[in-house]
Design an enzyme around this catalytic site. Structure first.
Site, PDB file in Angstrom:
ATOM      1  N   LYS B  99      -4.349 -16.026 -44.582  1.00 46.00           N
ATOM      2  CA  LYS B  99      -3.185 -16.463 -43.824  1.00 46.00           C
ATOM      3  C   LYS B  99      -3.367 -17.956 -43.580  1.00 46.00           C
ATOM      4  O   LYS B  99      -4.222 -18.367 -42.800  1.00 46.00           O
ATOM      5  CB  LYS B  99      -3.043 -15.707 -42.504  1.00 46.00           C
ATOM      6  CG  LYS B  99      -1.812 -16.167 -41.726  1.00 46.00           C
ATOM      7  CD  LYS B  99      -1.755 -15.618 -40.331  1.00 46.00           C
ATOM      8  CE  LYS B  99      -0.870 -16.535 -39.489  1.00 46.00           C
ATOM      9  NZ  LYS B  99      -0.933 -16.193 -38.066  1.00 46.00           N
ATOM     10  N   GLY B 160       2.509 -17.041 -29.468  1.00 51.77           N
ATOM     11  CA  GLY B 160       2.073 -16.620 -28.142  1.00 51.77           C
ATOM     12  C   GLY B 160       3.106 -16.744 -27.042  1.00 51.77           C
ATOM     13  O   GLY B 160       2.809 -16.432 -25.887  1.00 51.77           O
ATOM     14  N   ALA B 186       4.662 -14.506 -35.423  1.00 52.29           N
ATOM     15  CA  ALA B 186       4.638 -15.309 -34.190  1.00 52.29           C
ATOM     16  C   ALA B 186       5.896 -15.180 -33.349  1.00 52.29           C
ATOM     17  O   ALA B 186       7.015 -15.229 -33.843  1.00 52.29           O
ATOM     18  CB  ALA B 186       4.395 -16.786 -34.479  1.00 52.29           C
ATOM     19  N   GLY B 187       5.652 -14.995 -32.075  1.00 52.17           N
ATOM     20  CA  GLY B 187       6.718 -15.040 -31.086  1.00 52.17           C
ATOM     21  C   GLY B 187       7.287 -13.700 -30.674  1.00 52.17           C
ATOM     22  O   GLY B 187       8.025 -13.616 -29.696  1.00 52.17           O
ATOM     23  N   SER B 209      -0.239 -11.215 -29.889  1.00 54.82           N
ATOM     24  CA  SER B 209      -0.191 -11.350 -28.430  1.00 54.82           C
ATOM     25  C   SER B 209       0.549 -10.192 -27.770  1.00 54.82           C
ATOM     26  O   SER B 209       0.102  -9.678 -26.732  1.00 54.82           O
ATOM     27  CB  SER B 209       0.487 -12.663 -28.045  1.00 54.82           C
ATOM     28  OG  SER B 209      -0.225 -13.754 -28.575  1.00 54.82           O
TER      29      SER B 209
END
Lengths: 86, 258
Positions: B99, B160, B186-187, B209
């Site tokens: 990644k 995050g 992400a997010g 997260s």
């Protein structure tokens, strides 16, 4: 960039056996006696070989080469392992 | 069940990828991975710590059947550092996946598109299966797939933050045009974000997260797995088009009027 099995030419030094070699290991000064290899450094660090990867300067030194790869005065070495990450 | 997910010539049953950061301990992480059904699991590099004994995550992860490690290049500030990180990660993982993430600004962690492109070019030549973390930019997505990236990983919102799919409109363009799998990374905050990403046509999602920071990570991991499955089944079922005009689902005859 990737070193398979080749070692650097060993620099013979009459005083080498007793004079410490100055390295930077993971960003901090580190001294080892004599003419150490990556393998000797890992032993001094008590690093688990199966969980370590090694960068000397800009070169990734692969595990089969560790015990033959001679470190040089002033080398910057990174010894890394896995941590959690996304 | 979702249809198998093919990435870099390999096939996976799960379309949910899991990150291993921020978990309170290794056992919590392992339980979450098992509950998620994830088969692609990301890990990061760090310097060994000489002062204290640390949790070994490589051993337990390697012991999980059906889990393929995807080392990331987090911490790399430019292409050169990312290539070094990828090579180190491959030494540890024996996995061809990487990644690729280069986000030099710690405030927003937005990926550097120029360094990412340059690193991707090198890593593809080095034989990696390259999964680049990128801004949700359809032009960049095409450029990265053109040079051999196995997928593109556009962000939903900043890493995050849990702000969900702020890039929805751009993700639609990427999905419509991409010739490689699209993995939203992400997010994501809640399972509904994952379902929405899959419904709109993304091939997989990467979550960290939202699961690691949940009160019960394993339960949340399972919830995300269900959401991914729901999104995938919904897509296959044919989602009705939206309309600005209301259309009653019940008879509107006026028999109640006296």
């Amino acid at each position: 960039m990737l070193v398979e099995g080749a070692a650097r030419p060993f620099e013979e030094n009459a005083a080498g056996a007793i004079r410490p070699m100055h390295l930077t290991v993971n960003g901090e000064p580190f001294e080892l006696p004599g003419a150490p290899t990556v393998g000797a450094l890992l032993a001094a660090l008590k690093a688990e070989r199966a969980r370590s990867a090694v960068l000397v300067g800009d070169e990734v030194v692969r595990a089969p080469a560790w015990d033959a790869f001679a470190l040089a005065e002033g080398d910057r070495v990174e010894v890394v392992t896995f941590a959690g990450g996304g | 069940m979702t249809a198998p997910f093919t990435l870099g010539g390999r096939t996976f049953a799960s379309r949910l990828m899991l990150g291993t950061g921020k978990f309170s301990d290794v056992q919590v992480m392992l339980n979450a991975i098992k509950a998620s059904g994830a088969q692609l699991v990301t890990v990061a590099l760090r310097r060994i710590n000489r002062e204290r004994l640390e949790d070994d995550i490589l051993g337990p992860l390697a012991a999980l059947p059906d889990v393929t490690l995807v080392p990331n290049t987090s911490g790399a500030m430019d292409a050169k550092e990312a290539v070094k990180a990828a090579l180190l990660g491959r030494e540890l993982s024996r996995s061809p996946f990487v990644k690729l993430e280069i986000h030099p600004n710690p405030h927003h962690l937005m990926p550097d598109p120029i360094e990412t492109y340059e690193a991707a070019r090198i890593l593809v030549k080095e034989g990696f299966i390259v999964l680049p973390y990128m801004q949700a930019d359809p032009v960049l997505a095409k450029r990265l797939s053109d040079i051999g990236c196995a997928a593109v990983m556009p962000l939903g919102s900043a890493i995050g933050t849990g702000h969900g799919l702020k890039t929805l409109e751009m993700l639609r363009y990427i999905v419509r045009e991409s010739t490689v799998p699209v993995i939203v990374d992400a997010g994501l905050r809640a399972p509904s974000d994952a379902a929405a990403a899959i419904e709109l046509g993304c091939d997989a999602v990467l979550v960290n997260s939202a699961i690691a920071a949940a009160a019960d990570p394993a339960a949340m991991a399972h919830a995300f797995a269900l959401a991914v499955q729901a999104g995938y089944e919904a897509r296959g079922a044919g989602i009705m088009p939206a309309s600005d005009a209301a259309a009653a689902t019940s008879p509107l005859t006026s028999f109640l009027r006296s």
